[in-house]
Design a protein around this motif. Sequence first.
Motif, mmCIF file in Angstrom:
data_model
loop_
_atom_site.group_PDB
_atom_site.id
_atom_site.type_symbol
_atom_site.label_atom_id
_atom_site.label_comp_id
_atom_site.label_asym_id
_atom_site.label_seq_id
_atom_site.Cartn_x
_atom_site.Cartn_y
_atom_site.Cartn_z
ATOM 1 N N THR A 231 0.847 -1.186 0.000
ATOM 2 C CA THR A 231 0.000 0.000 0.000
ATOM 3 C C THR A 231 0.886 1.241 0.000
ATOM 4 O O THR A 231 1.956 1.236 0.622
ATOM 5 C CB THR A 231 -0.944 -0.006 1.226
ATOM 6 N N PRO A 232 0.487 2.299 -0.691
ATOM 7 C CA PRO A 232 1.355 3.486 -0.791
ATOM 8 C C PRO A 232 1.371 4.322 0.486
ATOM 9 O O PRO A 232 0.432 4.306 1.272
ATOM 10 C CB PRO A 232 0.737 4.273 -1.953
ATOM 11 N N MET A 233 2.457 5.062 0.671
ATOM 12 C CA MET A 233 2.587 6.011 1.775
ATOM 13 C C MET A 233 3.390 7.215 1.294
ATOM 14 O O MET A 233 4.586 7.082 1.000
ATOM 15 C CB MET A 233 3.269 5.359 2.968
ATOM 16 N N PRO A 234 2.770 8.399 1.198
ATOM 17 C CA PRO A 234 3.520 9.596 0.814
ATOM 18 C C PRO A 234 4.535 9.961 1.898
ATOM 19 O O PRO A 234 4.239 9.893 3.093
ATOM 20 C CB PRO A 234 2.434 10.673 0.699
ATOM 21 N N VAL A 235 5.731 10.348 1.472
ATOM 22 C CA VAL A 235 6.811 10.660 2.411
ATOM 23 C C VAL A 235 7.509 11.934 1.958
ATOM 24 O O VAL A 235 7.827 12.091 0.769
ATOM 25 C CB VAL A 235 7.842 9.500 2.473
ATOM 26 N N LEU A 236 7.730 12.840 2.902
ATOM 27 C CA LEU A 236 8.530 14.024 2.580
ATOM 28 C C LEU A 236 9.964 13.594 2.324
ATOM 29 O O LEU A 236 10.521 12.782 3.065
ATOM 30 C CB LEU A 236 8.491 15.022 3.725
ATOM 31 N N SER A 237 10.552 14.139 1.270
ATOM 32 C CA SER A 237 11.903 13.734 0.910
ATOM 33 C C SER A 237 12.718 14.924 0.448
ATOM 34 O O SER A 237 12.200 15.824 -0.222
ATOM 35 C CB SER A 237 11.850 12.675 -0.207
ATOM 36 N N GLU A 238 13.999 14.906 0.812
ATOM 37 C CA GLU A 238 14.902 15.970 0.360
ATOM 38 C C GLU A 238 15.077 15.926 -1.154
ATOM 39 O O GLU A 238 15.442 16.922 -1.780
ATOM 40 C CB GLU A 238 16.271 15.813 1.040
ATOM 41 N N ASP A 239 14.812 14.759 -1.743
ATOM 42 C CA ASP A 239 14.961 14.628 -3.194
ATOM 43 C C ASP A 239 13.866 15.378 -3.946
ATOM 44 O O ASP A 239 14.012 15.682 -5.124
ATOM 45 C CB ASP A 239 14.913 13.149 -3.601
ATOM 46 N N HIS A 245 7.337 11.993 -1.805
ATOM 47 C CA HIS A 245 7.757 10.801 -2.535
ATOM 48 C C HIS A 245 6.744 9.694 -2.261
ATOM 49 O O HIS A 245 6.279 9.539 -1.134
ATOM 50 C CB HIS A 245 9.147 10.364 -2.060
ATOM 51 N N LYS A 246 6.376 8.917 -3.264
ATOM 52 C CA LYS A 246 5.414 7.843 -3.087
ATOM 53 C C LYS A 246 6.144 6.557 -2.701
ATOM 54 O O LYS A 246 6.629 5.819 -3.545
ATOM 55 C CB LYS A 246 4.601 7.616 -4.368
ATOM 56 N N GLY A 247 6.237 6.333 -1.391
ATOM 57 C CA GLY A 247 6.827 5.106 -0.901
ATOM 58 C C GLY A 247 5.762 4.043 -0.710
ATOM 59 O O GLY A 247 4.575 4.272 -0.954
ATOM 60 N N TYR A 248 6.185 2.845 -0.248
ATOM 61 C CA TYR A 248 5.239 1.742 -0.092
ATOM 62 C C TYR A 248 5.508 0.954 1.180
ATOM 63 O O TYR A 248 6.666 0.754 1.576
ATOM 64 C CB TYR A 248 5.326 0.781 -1.295
ATOM 65 N N TYR A 249 4.412 0.515 1.797
ATOM 66 C CA TYR A 249 4.497 -0.482 2.858
ATOM 67 C C TYR A 249 4.244 -1.849 2.223
ATOM 68 O O TYR A 249 3.210 -2.067 1.582
ATOM 69 C CB TYR A 249 3.447 -0.230 3.950
ATOM 70 N N MET A 431 -1.581 12.579 6.492
ATOM 71 C CA MET A 431 -1.256 12.924 5.103
ATOM 72 C C MET A 431 0.046 12.311 4.588
ATOM 73 O O MET A 431 0.099 11.821 3.478
ATOM 74 C CB MET A 431 -1.201 14.450 4.918
ATOM 75 N N PHE A 432 1.102 12.344 5.399
ATOM 76 C CA PHE A 432 2.397 11.837 4.924
ATOM 77 C C PHE A 432 3.302 11.585 6.117
ATOM 78 O O PHE A 432 3.031 12.046 7.233
ATOM 79 C CB PHE A 432 3.072 12.831 3.972
ATOM 80 N N ALA A 438 11.071 7.899 9.391
ATOM 81 C CA ALA A 438 9.804 7.964 10.123
ATOM 82 C C ALA A 438 8.809 6.952 9.573
ATOM 83 O O ALA A 438 8.030 6.345 10.327
ATOM 84 C CB ALA A 438 9.222 9.370 10.042
ATOM 85 N N ALA A 439 8.840 6.746 8.262
ATOM 86 C CA ALA A 439 7.939 5.763 7.649
ATOM 87 C C ALA A 439 8.267 4.354 8.130
ATOM 88 O O ALA A 439 7.364 3.545 8.369
ATOM 89 C CB ALA A 439 8.048 5.842 6.126
ATOM 90 N N GLN A 440 9.553 4.053 8.287
ATOM 91 C CA GLN A 440 9.927 2.721 8.782
ATOM 92 C C GLN A 440 9.582 2.574 10.265
ATOM 93 O O GLN A 440 9.171 1.499 10.707
ATOM 94 C CB GLN A 440 11.429 2.462 8.559
#
Length: 494
Positions: A231-239, A245-249, A431-432, A438-440
Amino acid sequence: MQKEAKIIAELQEEIRYLKQELANLKSLFWGKKSERFALPSANQQTLFFGEDVVEASLPKEVIKPVVKERKKPEEGSSIPVRRSIPAHIPRVDTVLEPDGVDLTQAIKIRDEVTEYLDYTPGKIFVKRIIRPIYKVTSAEGDAQIVNADLPSQPVAKSNVSAAMMAMILVGKYIDHLPIYRQLKQFLREGIDLSESTVNGWVHKHIKLLEPLYELAKKNIQQSNYLMVDETPMPVLSEDKPGSTHKGYYWVYLSPVDKSICFEYDKTRAIAPPDLFLKDFNGYLQSDGYGAYTHFGKRSNITLVGCMVHARRKFKDAHDQNEKGAKEAMELFGELYAVERIARETELDHTGRLALRLEQSIPIMNKLHEFMINQLQEPGARPKSLLGKAIKYTLNIWDRLNEFTKNGMLEIDNNWVENKIRPVALGRKNYMFCGSHDAAQRAAMMYSLFAMCAIAEVNPQDWLTDVLNRINEHPINRIDQLLPANWKKLHKEKN
């Protein structure tokens, strides 16, 4: 003329396709979210399997499901009956004496007791540990200063207790309350906490739970049957400054021992599950996402399909009134009715396999024959929803049949889908995630709290106890702190 007729036919096909897509999008926005499908039968039975609702009646020659009939109310009884308030809830008594009555010579007959559920906002208090300091002089005249040792804390020099920290973490990852919202609640109680301070508490206390998470992850990897989903999880990223950034669990669940593990990764590519499952041997159940076909190439992994994902494709076609979809939905309903029998009669793996061999395989054969025949019909155009449903199902047909070969296997991977739902709720609220780290950390807490839910353990009680004990708990017995084992130990002590 033939060329013009061909162009007209193609345009008509395109119009039908676009109308269908528009209707499907309208259904997504404004249609009912339930996956309910009712057959017009007087003998209809209602089937609830996970979060998906399937209604069907098996033919008369099929074993009849065990249905518990509601007892008819006795004559004179009132309906509905109000449930009594549970006895374990503390009572606070208020005694009301009659006004203007001299009770000095009165004889009390009985108490008339009326109960209401009441509420007092949660109270936050400061726990003070007072350690008197003494000067002790020995018989020889030697003096020394003594006082008691300070009890160990989960995080050294922190001024927050395990219980308070558990409340914050439960609020964030189970009740989906972002930290800033919890701080507003504290402020209403007159407690002004810095967001950076609380985030620091969160980070440090979750880090203490890493050994438990790693143990759960190891147990999952040693299982011989896993369900997997992402499932997707939006993440703030320096990139990506100013965007997410659209990360995933990636979520792995063992239906046999009820273990679960969320793992975060930046991508939905095959690399994350490939690494996680590098030593895995056994059955891997998933939806039809193309990345999972990679594991079918391994001789030590058997791919298992998810019937509910196939069923959803046909339900979409049925909702758009596509000819032929109703027959498929009836067959799916019969498959789930067989599963209901297995659950209600509490069959073991051997019994469930025998039932499927007798009942499910003929239904699967009918479903396959239906799809092959439909491919010859104009209603199953490749771009139509029915055509897409048939193509999807036939592409994973061998995987879908695996549940008829082993009674241990489930007909779908609804279990793991249900465990992902809290992530979707949290995503709507906060939201993110603030970073990939933090996502991990969130993945760790989702894993541990999901295991609490599976073991029917109060997460507040479990986490408070674990945070208080984990620093001094023997590492070779760390498994005792996993929710299911923790529950067993507490039952034995009580």
